[in-house]
Design a protein around this motif. Structure first.
Motif, short mmCIF file in Angstrom:
data_model
loop_
_atom_site.label_atom_id
_atom_site.label_comp_id
_atom_site.label_asym_id
_atom_site.label_seq_id
_atom_site.Cartn_x
_atom_site.Cartn_y
_atom_site.Cartn_z
N THR A 35 0.96 -1.24 -0.03
CA THR A 35 0.05 -0.14 0.09
C THR A 35 0.97 1.14 -0.25
O THR A 35 1.78 1.33 0.85
N VAL A 36 0.60 2.30 -1.02
CA VAL A 36 1.18 3.54 -1.00
C VAL A 36 0.33 4.43 -0.31
O VAL A 36 -0.83 4.79 -0.90
N HIS A 37 0.68 5.22 0.88
CA HIS A 37 -0.28 5.97 1.48
C HIS A 37 -0.31 7.08 1.24
O HIS A 37 0.95 7.87 1.04
N GLU A 38 -1.22 7.96 0.44
CA GLU A 38 -1.21 9.18 -0.16
C GLU A 38 -1.85 10.08 0.87
O GLU A 38 -2.94 10.00 1.80
N ASP A 39 -1.29 11.45 0.81
CA ASP A 39 -1.98 12.49 1.65
C ASP A 39 -2.47 13.70 0.62
O ASP A 39 -1.87 13.86 -0.22
N LEU A 40 -4.00 13.54 0.40
CA LEU A 40 -4.59 14.15 -0.51
C LEU A 40 -4.36 15.54 -0.65
O LEU A 40 -4.54 16.27 -1.74
N ILE A 41 -3.79 16.09 0.48
CA ILE A 41 -3.46 17.70 0.26
C ILE A 41 -2.17 18.02 -0.15
O ILE A 41 -1.87 19.06 -0.61
N ASN A 42 -1.14 16.90 -0.17
CA ASN A 42 0.01 16.57 -0.63
C ASN A 42 0.43 15.66 -1.51
O ASN A 42 1.10 14.67 -1.05
N LYS A 43 -0.26 15.54 -2.67
CA LYS A 43 -0.29 14.39 -3.54
C LYS A 43 1.19 13.95 -4.08
O LYS A 43 1.90 15.04 -4.47
N SER A 44 1.44 12.96 -3.96
CA SER A 44 2.94 12.42 -4.46
C SER A 44 2.93 12.69 -5.92
O SER A 44 1.90 12.36 -6.66
N PRO A 45 4.24 12.98 -6.58
CA PRO A 45 4.44 13.14 -7.86
C PRO A 45 3.97 11.97 -8.70
O PRO A 45 3.42 11.86 -9.75
N LEU A 46 4.35 10.66 -8.12
CA LEU A 46 3.83 9.33 -8.55
C LEU A 46 2.52 9.22 -8.82
O LEU A 46 1.98 8.89 -10.12
N LEU A 47 1.60 9.80 -7.74
CA LEU A 47 0.26 9.48 -8.08
C LEU A 47 -0.28 10.44 -9.46
O LEU A 47 -1.19 10.03 -9.85
N LEU A 48 0.21 11.75 -9.22
CA LEU A 48 -0.06 12.55 -10.30
C LEU A 48 0.40 12.01 -11.69
O LEU A 48 -0.31 12.32 -12.67
N GLN A 49 1.50 11.16 -11.50
CA GLN A 49 2.01 10.74 -12.85
C GLN A 49 1.06 9.87 -13.32
O GLN A 49 0.56 9.59 -14.49
N TYR A 50 0.53 8.91 -12.30
CA TYR A 50 -0.16 7.62 -12.72
C TYR A 50 -1.62 7.94 -12.89
O TYR A 50 -2.38 7.28 -13.58
N ASN A 51 -2.21 8.95 -12.24
CA ASN A 51 -3.53 9.42 -12.58
C ASN A 51 -3.85 10.68 -12.84
O ASN A 51 -4.06 11.69 -11.95
N PRO A 52 -3.20 11.30 -14.01
CA PRO A 52 -3.27 12.80 -14.54
C PRO A 52 -4.48 13.28 -14.46
O PRO A 52 -4.53 14.44 -14.28
N ILE A 53 -5.32 12.61 -15.04
CA ILE A 53 -6.90 12.76 -15.31
C ILE A 53 -7.67 13.12 -14.16
O ILE A 53 -8.16 14.40 -13.88
#
Lengths: 219, 232
Positions: free
Chosen positions: B39-57
């Protein structure tokens, strides 16, 4: 063992058109039943009690509702030819993602194009073009979203093409000027009988949109 | 060369947040099928670059990454999981039953969640009354569908159960905050029974997010939304 297939539909609905294309692609014989949405039939209310909407497909007495669910059902129930979804799970997921994108984002924006004015309208046009550009990216160099043949995303999106004239006229803009690849794709789809026979005349759709605008008090 | 390229084991990662009912669906599905994952825990106020790369839309969780293949949108991910790991199937083979499962999953997201989340938790006064009435209508449809069945999927947990599963935990918290009972045992006996069955099912019962943390979060969301209104 003859299949009994009825489609409860409304002529101008792009969601209904999706199902018409899907059934045509599979060569399914069906009864088209035009519904009066201002005075819904007992059959529609019985077959789609939750949403009371079209399209609703009735196959051997059992109903299927929600256009993309119906298209997937048609793909599952008539497996012999013209598969809409690829066989690889990851590609299937991509396909489903883009169809979901069309429903979640694109459709809402298009409603604003023919109902909104001023800044809201400009915003909607901008958002719409952005979405189309994303779709152009997904299409790439392929003739269809489905690759060499029509696929799920093509079926999900091409019905909106017959509404483009209404969007352009209401919004005073040219979709082709901004997104020529999408228009080229749509025209390519229209060469297929399943598509050309299912889409409605854009001028008729525009007249209908004008009526809707009057009814909604848009002007 | 990355040494992982020589590793034959699958690499499965889930991008999630502790509170997300959507990410929870993915975690349930993987665990029900016995698939190991990180599990990669995300903080939605501070989204990881990887999350933004994987789900740009959509820029949201959950995201599933399986051997480098990225899948977004929880219901799309669930179908991918079901097609990739065939044990303990979430969807039936029969096309009509499959369509039915998809219908109720979508109804949950489009209608039930909207009416309860948007219409009840985040509203007050007359607007909340309307939201409550809409929610009751929606829950009645679920009641009719679940009657006579253990799960929406029949004897075993299926796609619709996983999609609607948030009702078996998150709803209690909403009910406490707004002081309204939605899944009333008397009004919706079958749905209440399903709630119990699902909440206590193996795997499901071990993975609920912390009640108190959720309550704090939802109270804050409610207050923020009500605070946005015009002054009285």
């Amino acid at each position: 063992m003859a299949d009994e297939v009825t489609l409860l539909d409304f002529w101008a609905s792009p969601f209904g058109i999706r199902v018409r294309i899907a059934l045509a692609e599979k060569g399914v014989k069906y009864e088209y039943s035009e519904q009066n949405l201002k005075n819904k039939s007992a059959l529609l209310l019985q077959m789609n009690p939750v949403y009371k909407k079209i399209p609703t497909l009735i196959h051997n007495g059992r109903s299927v509702c929600e256009s993309l669910i119906i298209v997937q059902y048609v793909d599952d129930a008539w497996k012999a030819n013209a598969p809409f979804l690829p066989s690889d799970p990851h590609q299937r997921a991509q396909t489903r993602f883009w169809a979901d994108f069309i429903d979640k984002k694109v459709f809402e924006i298009t409603k604003k194009i023919w109902t909104a004015k001023g800044e809201e309208l400009e915003g909607a046009k901008k958002d719409f073009i952005e979405c189309l550009k994303l779709l152009e990216g997904e299409l790439g160099e392929k003739p269809y979203f489905g690759g060499e043949n029509l696929g799920y995303v093509d079926v999900a999106f091409v019905p909106f093409y017959c509404w483009f004239y209404a969007y352009e006229t209401c919004g005073k803009f040219s979709i082709e000027a901004e997104c020529p690849k999408i228009i080229a794709w749509a025209k390519r789809c229209m060469k297929k009988e399943s598509v050309s026979r299912s889409l409605e005349d854009p001028k008729k759709v525009y007249e209908f949109v004008l009526e809707l605008r009057k009814r909604l008090g848009v002007d | 060369m990355d040494e992982r390229e020589y590793n034959m084991a699958e690499e499965v990662k889930v991008f999630s947040t502790w509170a997300s009912p959507f990410a929870l669906r993915v975690i349930w599905a993987l665990k029900l099928k016995g698939v190991e994952f990180d599990t990669v825990h995300e903080d939605l106020i501070n989204k990881s670059p990887l999350l933004l790369q994987y789900n740009p839309i959509h820029k949201k969780v959950p995201v599933l990454v399986h051997d480098g293949k990225v899948i977004c949108e929880s219901l799309v991910i669930l179908e991918y999981i079901d097609e990739t790991w065939k044990q303990n199937p979430l969807l039936p083979e029969d096309p009509h039953q499959k369509a039915n499962a998809r219908f109720w999953a979508k109804f949950g997201d489009d209608k039930v969640m909207q009416s309860i989340g948007g219409g009840v938790l985040l509203k007050e006064g007359k607007e909340q009354e309307e939201g409550f009435a809409a929610s009751m209508e929606n829950l009645k449809y679920l009641e009719d569908e679940i009657r006579g069945k253990k799960f929406f999927g029949g004897e075993t947990i299926g796609l619709a159960d996983i999609a609607l599963g948030w009702l078996a935990h998150y709803l209690d918290i909403v009910e406490e905050i707004v002081g309204l009972k939605l899944i009333d045992q008397e009004k919706f006996p079958s749905l209440a029974a399903w709630k119990q069955e699902f909440a206590n099912a193996p795997i499901i019962r071990e993975n609920w997010p912390d009640r108190d943390k959720l309550a704090t979060k939802y109270v804050a969301m409610r207050e923020a939304n009500l605070g946005k209104g015009t002054p009285k």
